[in-house]
Design a protein around this motif. Structure first.
Motif, PDB file in Angstrom:
ATOM      1  N   ALA A 159       0.794  -1.113   0.067  1.00  0.00           N
ATOM      2  CA  ALA A 159       0.016  -0.108  -0.056  1.00  0.00           C
ATOM      3  C   ALA A 159       0.881   1.274   0.120  1.00  0.00           C
ATOM      4  O   ALA A 159       0.514   2.192  -0.591  1.00  0.00           O
ATOM      5  N   SER A 160       2.107   1.236   0.790  1.00  0.00           N
ATOM      6  CA  SER A 160       2.848   2.352   0.956  1.00  0.00           C
ATOM      7  C   SER A 160       3.472   2.730  -0.542  1.00  0.00           C
ATOM      8  O   SER A 160       3.714   3.514  -1.119  1.00  0.00           O
ATOM      9  N   ARG A 161       4.097   1.459  -1.389  1.00  0.00           N
ATOM     10  CA  ARG A 161       4.469   1.730  -2.426  1.00  0.00           C
ATOM     11  C   ARG A 161       3.502   2.074  -3.640  1.00  0.00           C
ATOM     12  O   ARG A 161       4.179   2.744  -4.809  1.00  0.00           O
ATOM     13  N   THR A 165      -3.702   5.205   0.775  1.00  0.00           N
ATOM     14  CA  THR A 165      -3.891   5.690   2.198  1.00  0.00           C
ATOM     15  C   THR A 165      -5.473   5.477   2.443  1.00  0.00           C
ATOM     16  O   THR A 165      -5.516   5.577   3.765  1.00  0.00           O
ATOM     17  N   ASP A 166      -6.364   5.292   1.716  1.00  0.00           N
ATOM     18  CA  ASP A 166      -7.684   4.933   2.226  1.00  0.00           C
ATOM     19  C   ASP A 166      -8.516   4.283   1.252  1.00  0.00           C
ATOM     20  O   ASP A 166      -7.871   3.636   0.155  1.00  0.00           O
ATOM     21  N   SER A 170      -7.769   2.689  -2.966  1.00  0.00           N
ATOM     22  CA  SER A 170      -7.919   1.165  -2.937  1.00  0.00           C
ATOM     23  C   SER A 170      -8.965   1.035  -4.264  1.00  0.00           C
ATOM     24  O   SER A 170      -8.790   0.146  -5.043  1.00  0.00           O
ATOM     25  N   GLU A 171     -10.311   1.559  -4.504  1.00  0.00           N
ATOM     26  CA  GLU A 171     -11.066   1.394  -5.563  1.00  0.00           C
ATOM     27  C   GLU A 171     -10.619   1.721  -6.681  1.00  0.00           C
ATOM     28  O   GLU A 171     -11.067   1.159  -7.704  1.00  0.00           O
ATOM     29  N   ILE A 172      -9.599   2.940  -6.727  1.00  0.00           N
ATOM     30  CA  ILE A 172      -9.040   3.264  -8.196  1.00  0.00           C
ATOM     31  C   ILE A 172      -8.411   2.115  -8.746  1.00  0.00           C
ATOM     32  O   ILE A 172      -8.401   2.042 -10.048  1.00  0.00           O
TER      33      ILE A 172
END
Length: 206
Positions: A159-161, A165-166, A170-172
């Motif tokens: 997720a960091s790479r 952040t929210d 994630s949906e994108i």
């Protein structure tokens, strides 16, 4: 169902993994282990007593992945300092907290990640070696928890790479074209999320 954890009689969890899935998880776990770094005890000249009383770092890591894995202790917006003086005080508390806890946190993450790698190696050895189609991984309750922690840490690192952040970020990711160079990492992130969720549900009291 392949890739989904299910409960074992008496506790623990089991999952069927093919050789590709095993390879992906093991590779990501090995990368996480390298990122966390070796422990002081892995230095042949290390003094066990010196390690016991050694202080950790007082400043947050510069690597954004490590900052996600080892965040500051006082970052809750609800308790964010109102004044410059309070901000300095919070920073001092965070530094002291990190100094006395980060070494133990790293050691715990290192142990959990090694447990994941070892269990995958045991599986492939028991199945006759890597590339034999995988097998059924069976975990004790303790190892199940170690797997859960490590899957979470791997997903935090990914997720960091990916700058996630929210939930909106994630949906994108679901709409990325196949030509996007981030696609393989995104697919791993989403797949591991499903695997992690199934393990959580398996370990919840029935």
């Amino acid at each position: 169902m392949p890739g989904t954890f299910e409960p074992l009689p008496g506790g623990g969890a089991a999952v069927a993994l093919d050789d590709v899935e095993i390879s992906i998880i093991r590779s990501l776990a090995a990368q996480l282990l390298e990122l966390i770094g070796p422990g002081p005890a892995e230095d042949a000249s290390a003094d066990p007593l010196a390690e016991l009383f050694a202080d950790g770092p007082s400043e947050p890591p510069t690597d954004p992945v490590l900052r996600r894995l080892f965040p500051d202790a006082y970052t809750d917006p609800a308790t964010f300092p109102d004044t410059a003086e309070q901000a300095e005080e919070a920073k001092a508390y965070s530094s002291e907290f990190r100094r006395y806890t980060e070494n133990d946190l790293r050691a715990g993450k290192r142990e959990d990640t090694l447990a994941v790698i070892r269990s995958l190696d045991e599986l492939t050895m028991g199945a006759g070696g890597a590339g034999e189609g995988g097998g059924r991984l069976e975990l004790t309750p303790q190892r199940s928890v170690q797997w859960l922690k490590t899957l979470n840490d791997i997903r935090l690192a990914i997720a960091s790479r990916l700058d996630i952040t929210d939930e909106e970020d994630s949906e994108i990711l679901y709409r990325l074209p196949d030509t996007d160079e981030r696609k393989p990492l995104v697919m791993a992130y989403l797949w591991l999320g499903g695997l992690q969720e199934s393990l959580v549900e398996t370990l919840m009291p029935q």
